[in-house]
Scaffold this active site. Structure first.
Site: not given
Ligand SMILES: *[C@@H]1O[C@H](CO)[C@@H](O)[C@H](O)[C@H]1NC(C)=O
Length: 354
Positions: A39, A329, A332
């Site tokens: 991600s 978040d 991340h």
């Protein structure tokens, strides 16, 4: 005589101007960019999967001009975008599974990364695209590229381009730490060594395909992510030492692994993209880099959070200005932090494509 020389100089300037300007933009330093991993570099492949690991709803992407949630796990640009910019593109190549990855866009490369993915062929297969599958997609991409551009141009794009690998965080965070079948079987060092064996094989495969410029990310300070501090921090407010030690061991072994790969393949340029150092600094001394908050994420930090999947429109108290937050978040970094990280290893990227 002098006038003739001036004319000559003038025409050289004009020629040089034409060669470098081509429509107002500098030519990229490589034909294309290929991206594999998780991600931290996925620009939306997971939008096309049945998975909970998606970031295609607000507030993700809220700091883009059109506020569109592209699938990037961020308020804005991520590592793959900033790296592509460093070598002369506007953003990451398109997500391979998106409709944009077709026609002329194939010439820009492709992004095969998938949120929640890792080196280890693990139980989370059903929520992400495994590395094995990402490499299969790359093979498939090459046939499409050859059909579009001809096989000789396809070969030269494959061999001249920049390859980026960013994985390992999910192998620990979403797998090793929570899966007793793994941690009862291997200690964290043995697990790291196992991941690096897989990594070496991936590099060999890419090399055999024609790749000659590869940048591989180190692990970040796993213990400094807000999710780690919530789950493993036992109420203490600093980074979790055990997790950072695991990341440091992995990074030390990565250094040795990349060293021996370099010894083996003399025509391969391969470099480590160190995200540990800048993210550790951002996490422990945010003020020194102009940030105000490193312990709490802008979106989704609460006592109940266990993963980044807790950031959505229902999340209470999403911060107003993510520019000053290190973490967007709980799993991340923010766009602003992503930029600091890529700037940190910009010289290594430039060396790879030189
Ligand atoms: C490994 O670490 C040493 C010492 O910091 C450094 O000089 C070398 O360039 C590193 N190797 C790689 C492949 O990054």
């Amino acid at each position: 005589m002098a006038a003739a020389r001036c004319l000559l100089l003038l025409s050289i300037f004009l020629l040089v101007g034409q060669a470098t300007q081509g429509g107002g933009e500098a030519r990229p330093l490589v034909p294309a960019v290929f991206i594999f991993g998780d991600s931290l570099v996925d620009v939306g492949n997971n939008n096309y999967l049945h998975t909970i690991a998606k970031a295609n709803t607000p507030p993700y992407g809220r700091d883009f001009k059109d506020h569109v949630a592209t699938g990037r796990f961020c308020n804005g640009k991520i590592f793959s975008d900033f790296i592509a910019e460093k070598v002369g593109f506007n953003s990451s190549p398109p997500a391979y599974l998106s409709p944009q990855a077709s026609g002329r866009n194939l010439l820009l490369g492709a992004n095969f990364a998938s949120a929640a993915s890792g080196y280890y062929n693990h139980e989370f297969l059903f929520i992400s695209i495994s590395f094995y599958k990402q490499l299969k997609h790359f093979k498939e991409y090459q046939s499409k590229l050859a059909a579009f551009a001809g096989s000789s141009q396809a070969r030269s794009i494959v061999s001249g381009s920049l390859y980026i690998i960013c994985a390992g965080s999910c192998d620990f965070g979403l797998n090793y730490y929570i899966n007793p079948f793994l941690w009862l079987l291997r200690n964290s060092e043995q697990f790291a060594d196992h991941l690096l064996t897989i990594f070496s094989r991936i590099v060999e495969q890419l090399y055999d395909t024609g790749a000659r410029r590869i940048g591989v990310f180190s692990l970040p300070p796993l213990g400094c992510f807000p999710s780690a501090m919530t789950v493993y921090g036992h109420g203490k407010s600093g980074c979790v030492p055990r997790l950072n030690n695991d990341a440091r061991y992995y990074n030390m072994r990565l250094n040795a692994t990349v060293g021996s790969i370099s010894d083996k393949y003399h025509d391969l340029k391969i470099a480590i993209l160190d995200m540990y150092t800048p993210l550790y600094r951002l996490s422990t001394a945010p003020q020194s880099l102009g940030f105000t908050e490193a312990k709490r994420a802008c979106c989704g930090t609460g006592t109940l959070e266990t993963s980044s999947l807790m950031c959505n429109l229902l999340t209470p108290g999403t911060c107003r200005n993510a520019q000053t937050y290190v973490y967007w978040d709980s799993g991340h970094p923010s766009e602003a932090a992503n930029k600091v990280v890529v700037d940190y290893f910009a010289a290594d990227i430039k060396n790879l494509v030189a």
